[in-house]
Design a protein around this motif. Structure first.
Motif, short mmCIF file in Angstrom:
data_model
loop_
_atom_site.label_atom_id
_atom_site.label_comp_id
_atom_site.label_asym_id
_atom_site.label_seq_id
_atom_site.Cartn_x
_atom_site.Cartn_y
_atom_site.Cartn_z
N GLN A 1 0.82 -1.21 0.00
CA GLN A 1 0.00 0.00 0.00
C GLN A 1 0.86 1.26 0.00
N HIS B 1 2.25 1.70 -3.47
CA HIS B 1 1.16 2.16 -4.33
C HIS B 1 0.92 3.67 -4.14
N PRO C 1 -4.05 -1.40 -6.66
CA PRO C 1 -3.14 -2.15 -5.78
C PRO C 1 -2.98 -3.60 -6.23
N LEU D 1 -0.58 -3.69 -9.11
CA LEU D 1 0.77 -3.46 -8.58
C LEU D 1 1.29 -4.72 -7.92
#
Length: 121
Positions: free
Chosen positions: A68, A71, A89, A92
């Motif tokens: 997180q 991101h 997310p 990613l």
């Protein structure tokens, strides 16, 4: 639309390209679909290389980071250039897992990503 030497060029947005409506593609030439896919793939690959360089820089400076935070930092820093960060997310996470498979990064059991130390296996 612009006409040039027996070809008509149409400006399309990325949302048009990503939709299932392929009416903007000239179906008279079978290679067009493949060329479009190759150019989109090359563009996305180039974007991912940019993201990778940001991620490596972050991890070099900050040690280890959770998904997180990576991101959020990408959303903050990858802007104002020709590349923008618009991944989820989850997207990613898939990319970070790919970097782990390529032995560029590693992820701990706590979900923290860090650079893979060369020679450490």
């Amino acid at each position: 639309n612009r006409v040039g030497e027996d070809m008509i060029y149409s400006l399309v947005s990325a949302s048009d390209v990503n939709s299932n409506d392929h009416s903007f593609i000239d179906h008279n030439d079978d290679d067009d679909d493949q060329e479009l896919a190759v150019s989109l793939g090359a563009h996305e690959e180039e974007e991912m290389k940019v993201y990778e360089s940001y991620i490596v820089g972050m991890l070099s400076n900050l040690g280890q980071l959770p998904l997180q935070r990576i991101h959020t930092m990408l959303k903050t820093f990858v802007s104002g250039s020709e590349h923008t960060y618009d991944k989820t997310p989850n997207q990613l996470s898939v990319f970070l897992q790919q970097l782990c498979k390529e032995e560029k990064l590693e992820v701990g059991p706590d979900g923290m990503y860090k650079l893979l130390k060369k020679g450490a296996k």
